[in-house]
Design a protein around this motif. Structure first.
Motif: not given
Length: 400
Positions: A9-17, A272-276
């Protein structure tokens, strides 16, 4: 929530940011889609043209039309035998990449023009039904865009040639009806490359133009290109205008609830990144949480074996009548279950239906039915030969 999930979850938030920051600081790319929408401010939209309509047509009433000409003008026609005319009069205007007029609308425009009105169509491709009816043909040639110049044929209007390069069309009128057609404009430095004509039709006229890009935002705001658009529009009569906006007012926008997210690059990539990320999360967490369900073998059907065993007992006792009766009962039960036939009366109608449904030999069915009926008439005088004959007849039908 375990530790592994928190890390994902933390990695996903960092990528989105990071994506949002990069997209915010990057220049937005120019959309060169030829939308011809009155709401689009992109190069090939008609936002500027729509805003400048009152300046192009001063002191003229402008009515936007958001349904087809067939629907709009059909309701405006007065069918009174003393009138037989439209309740409105003026000029119909349509500017689009490719004309989307259906055949009914084209016929309605012919009727509208025949009553003394005007139709102005500007499109790279015009309806075939319109061209055929006006005895026109269009052609296209491949030339460098640097050589495409557009000008008005009448030097009294203007002798200036305008070099329109971006989004221009190579289409021109290769055949015209010279008796009813007036050449108003040309292109490509050759007067035979006609791109603007006036076709007289009964009491009105059609104005047809093959360079709709001249009216887009890009060319109306570039140098003196707006002058060419003004010169083309100067041929329209000073009457009420019917501005066709059915396919230029955003009607082609998707009805999907995701349309706004997918229209914004940052939101689109975030989605798209959320789905991936969700797919990766499911793959890593889709471990079996329970014991393997044991395979339970289905019970074996021993009915046939049991029936054969009982039959052997009757045979050893010499009770041929009982064996034959059981054999017939089993045979008729199979017919009822497999072919859904009534076995109360074994007559010609039954034989015909069994033959049609089973596809078995008609003579074999007739023989088996004959032996069954014979046994039923004298059930207590059967011998071993009767048992063998009925058994062979039934087995020949392969219904057991």
């Amino acid at each position: 929530m375990n530790k592994t999930f928190k890390i994902y979850l933390l990695l996903l938030v960092v990528v989105f940011g990071a994506i949002i920051v990069m997209d915010y600081n990057s220049p937005k790319p120019i959309d060169w889609t030829p939308s011809y929408s009155i709401n689009d401010k992109i190069p090939y939209g008609l936002y500027v043209f729509n805003q400048e309509l009152p300046n192009f047509f001063k002191n003229q009433k402008i009515t936007p039309i958001r349904n087809t000409p067939y629907e709009y003008f059909g309701e405006k026609y007065n069918y009174d035998s003393l009138v037989n005319n439209y309740k409105v009069n003026g000029t119909f205007i349509s500017i689009n990449e490719n004309s989307s007029l259906d055949e009914q609308s084209v016929n309605e425009l012919f009727s509208f023009v025949s009553h003394g009105n005007t139709v102005f169509l500007s499109g790279k491709i015009l309806p075939n039904s319109l061209l055929d009816s006006l005895h026109l043909k269009m052609n296209s040639e491949f030339k460098f865009k640097d050589s495409i110049y557009n000008w008005i044929a009448n030097s009294k209007v203007s002798s200036k040639k305008y070099k329109l390069m971006e989004g221009v069309s190579n289409n021109f009128f290769s055949k015209i009806d010279t008796l009813n057609t007036t050449v108003l404009g040309c292109q490509n430095g050759d007067s035979t490359r006609i791109n603007f004509i006036k076709v007289q039709y009964r009491n009105g006229s059609f104005l047809l133009h093959t360079q709709p890009t001249a009216f887009t935002n890009f060319h109306l705001l570039k140098k003196d290109h707006f002058e060419y658009a003004e010169q083309v529009l100067s041929y329209l009569p000073k009457t009420d205008l019917f501005w066709y906006t059915k396919n230029q007012n955003g009607a082609l926008i998707s009805d999907s609830p995701m349309r706004y997210i997918l229209s914004q690059p940052a939101l689109k990539w975030a989605w798209y990144l959320f789905l991936i990320g969700m797919v990766i999360f499911i793959l890593f967490n889709a471990k079996r949480k329970q014991r393997i369900v044991p395979i339970v073998e289905p019970l074996t059907n021993t009915t046939v074996a049991f029936t054969k065993t009982i039959g052997n007992l009757y045979y050893q006792e010499g009770d041929h009548d009982t064996i034959i009766t059981k054999k017939i009962i089993f045979f008729l039960e199979k017919i009822r279950n497999d072919y859904l036939l009534d076995t109360t009366y074994l007559n010609e109608d039954f034989i015909k239906k069994l033959h049609l449904k089973s596809g078995k030999d008609l003579a074999a069915i007739q023989k088996a039915v004959f032996l069954i009926n014979t046994h039923r008439r004298s059930p207590h005088n059967s011998i071993e030969a009767d048992l063998i004959a009925i058994n062979n007849a039934i087995e020949k039908l392969e219904l057991e």
